[in-house]
Write an enzyme that holds these catalytic residues in place. Sequence first.
Site, PDB file in Angstrom:
ATOM      1  CG  HIS A   1      -1.673  -1.255   1.431  1.00  0.00           C
ATOM      2  ND1 HIS A   1      -2.893  -1.542   0.862  1.00  0.00           N
ATOM      3  CD2 HIS A   1      -1.325  -2.354   2.142  1.00  0.00           C
ATOM      4  CE1 HIS A   1      -3.280  -2.751   1.236  1.00  0.00           C
ATOM      5  NE2 HIS A   1      -2.341  -3.272   2.008  1.00  0.00           N
TER       6      HIS A   1
ATOM      7  CB  SER B   1      13.581  22.628 -14.382  1.00  0.00           C
ATOM      8  OG  SER B   1      12.821  23.822 -14.500  1.00  0.00           O
TER       9      SER B   1
ATOM     10  CE  LYS C   1      11.380  20.266 -11.000  1.00  0.00           C
ATOM     11  NZ  LYS C   1      10.362  19.463 -10.345  1.00  0.00           N
TER      12      LYS C   1
ATOM     13  CD  GLU D   1       8.446  12.455 -15.160  1.00  0.00           C
ATOM     14  OE1 GLU D   1       7.636  13.051 -14.458  1.00  0.00           O
ATOM     15  OE2 GLU D   1       9.365  13.041 -15.764  1.00  0.00           O
TER      16      GLU D   1
END
Length: 487
Positions: free
Chosen positions: A175, A296, A302, A309
Amino acid sequence: MTADPDPTAAPPDTPDPAAPNRLWGGRFTGGPSEIMERINASIGFDRRLAGEDIAASKAHAAMLVRQGILTPADGQQIAEGLDRIAGEIAAGSFVFKAALEDIHMNIEARLAELIGPAAGRLHTARSRNDQVATDFRLWVRGALDRLDADLRAWQEALIDRAEAHADLVMPGFTHLQPAQPVTFGHHLLAYVEMAGRDRDRVRAARARLDECPLGAAALAGTSFAIDRDWTAAALGFARPTANSIDSVSDRDFALDYLATATIAATHLSRLAEELVLWSAPAFGFVRLSDAFATGSSIMPQKRNPDAAELVRARVGRVAGALVALVTVLKGLPLAYAKDLQDDKEPVFAVHDDLALCLAAITGMVRDLTPVPAAMRAAAAGGYSTATDLADWLVRVLGMPFREAHAVTGRIVRLAEASGVDLADLPLAAMQEIEPRIDTGVFSVLSVEASVASRTSYGGTAPAQVRAAAAAARARHLGALPPVDRVG
Ligand code: ARG
């Protein structure tokens, strides 16, 4: 991979619309409309079948010669012409024409230019229906072999890292809540199992595909005395297909490929998601290499996991391709219909997507740097050794597990109220809840003790993980025989 031209674009060689097609012109007095030609043409994508088409044509022509259906002189001219065309395609000098619809007719038309009337004899005892079914099977066979090799490379990267990090403790989740400590190596080996099942599916798909449709002709077979066993063997198939109608209408091999690819892409997506989580500062378990992170344009701090992704997302395109082909085939009457021409683009697209995703995930696995302190701290948090405490109460005090569960729950509540981990709770505090607890309990409350105790087969004990990695190396990579099981 070079980009194929847009198949919907108007063909550069728009022919005289009044001229009938030279390959079936006998029945026609006019040519197709420009729109008809655009919707009908597959050359924009099926040019990827050129190598397979030439190989199948050479096998067919050689068989026709062996059977006395073609003269050896014609057979030789055809073979030489096809070799020349293969050279032209390799050199990039072959001109693909949309007016000639597909790869089969492009090659046959060029053959006619090169060798004259003998080219017209190549199509004896075959049809484009068995021709395309054969070409496409050959192509998917190659795609399955490439997928197997890519999955194997992914497994090798995972096994290498699993061996290196067999002892590295991290939280195991259920979970997405800290559940029990595991080792990083153990976690990585879970993906080796998934890839192993993917490779099983590849093998099974390849075995089912291993029949040659060539010689089924349009759908009914042929009146010529062909030798289908010979062409099947010449093209490396185990046997010819048994039913001529099925031969030209079956695309199960493509569905098998897409289904196998969809499941594999799902596995890649799950690891990609974990890489996204693990590399996020909130977790901080791993650092992706510069090679697989992006910055970024506005936020200088970043390091984004874009590759992970995109791997996570791309399963959408892969599964979409499976649904696309299932939908093309559903309800399609036997035998051939032009709908079947739409079988190729989903397969080609999935092949390219999946190869890239596998390369990216394998690169990320090879390159990533674990952050042991962050993993260990997270593993120790969340009272992750509570099960070890309950097991100790069962083993040492002879408590029934249900009671041990309740006692442990009260101790966890106490630790939480005191703001400490289980291992830092004073003995006296535990004894208030269960007086029979003694100092021996501390031997099971550390995360290291927890993972070391999980020696059951398939468990996370470092010794077990090392044995499992060696066994996986033997089983999946054909390496040295596995060392004995531990536990
Ligand atoms: N380009 C066609 C395909 O991909 C080849 C077969 C054409 N057969 C036919 N009967 N029109 O399916």
